[in-house]
Design an enzyme around this catalytic site. Sequence first.
Site: not given
Length: 402
Positions: A7, A95, A184, A245, A388
Amino acid sequence: MKVLVINSGSSSLKYKLFDLAGPRAICAGLVERIGSSQSSLAHTLYPDSGPGEKSEIFECFETHTQAIEKVAELLMAGDDPLVRSAQELLAIGHRVAQGGEFFKANCIVDEKAIEGIRQNIVLAPLHNPANLAGIEAAMAHFPGVPSVAVFDTLFAGSLPDYVYRVALPAAFYKDFKVRRYGFHGTSHAYVTRKLADLMEKPLDNLNNIVCHLGNGSSMTAVKGGICRETSMGMTPTSGLIMGTRCGDIDPSLPAYLSSCTGKSAAEIQTILDRESGLLGICGMNDMRDIHKAISQGDDNARLAFEMLCHGIKKYIGAYYAVLGRLDAIAFTAGIGENDSQVREKCLEGLEHLGIIVDQELNAGLRGKSGRISTHDSAVEVWVVPTDEELEIATICKDLVTA
Ligand code: ADP
């Protein structure tokens, strides 16, 4: 049957090696500050049992290629290496943030896939170049091992047009690919499948909401394993309040702020992504610090906590309406798995919707899967730890052995 999952971010590279026979994680690591003289690599070896063994290497990694070379050295060095030769790797899974409309499925990387990821750089200028750098470095270093691209946007690829279209002039969709993509995806897909297993319910007859609450957070409404709504949009800035964020804001705000402060669009964007959210409200973006500050009477910390929980509750209500029938809500990621106070607060007062939390079960559950609703709660509420990397490794196996 070993799979390496990578990733890569703009200045970082995470990796995890799996033996899928278990499945079992063999080792994992993180290279940080790539491109700086202070870059470092933390490598953790997972023994068959007992705690992991961590080692840190401080070296200057100028590029993702150098980082991957070092990872390969760590995996393949010594008398009893973790990976004896490249041939022992079934695949390398990557990813990839943004698949856009180009990719309708995860895929084994070839020239066409590289071109597609490159074309989508315009939609994910920070992430896709880094993902591509990771793919190219892995392909160069492990020739003959298939690289697999797993897209963060794919799960939300099933959104109906009235959900993914944005109400701007239609030409913007055609000319500039303006639409909601959602992110996601591997986490939402993995957690939904796990939830069906835990509830012993067929996936195609499960209506659920996933609350992925970490430093980046998103929620999805899922019907029969298919994503029908997502809180993230064209970019990961939208939706819930996150660590740094802002989440959903009035779309006129950036122009207003630009006129107030004289800052450019890019500078305002940086504020929305890196200086807002929980951090913007109370100066902290880690929920553990926020709880500590609340207990010491910090009112900004209280406000940040309540804003986050209120936002999650609003999405639960909206997604319940979208799904019509709701069987379960799953909480996952750093906050979702560990923070019983956030779970309790955002579900407070929803008993009339058939959502009843068992306070004791909830308070006692941290970092592992389990039901936290009462037996008479019509909607089951679960904590389901996400993985993940394992999801990416499994996708690799399925694609490569198909
Ligand atoms: P990401 O993958 O988006 O970087 P994670 O899913 O790892 O984020 O979640 C990280 C966040 O989880 C931290 O910033 C913190 O807010 C929260 N978190 C982690 N552990 C705990 C805990 N024990 N209690 C409350 N919050 C926690």
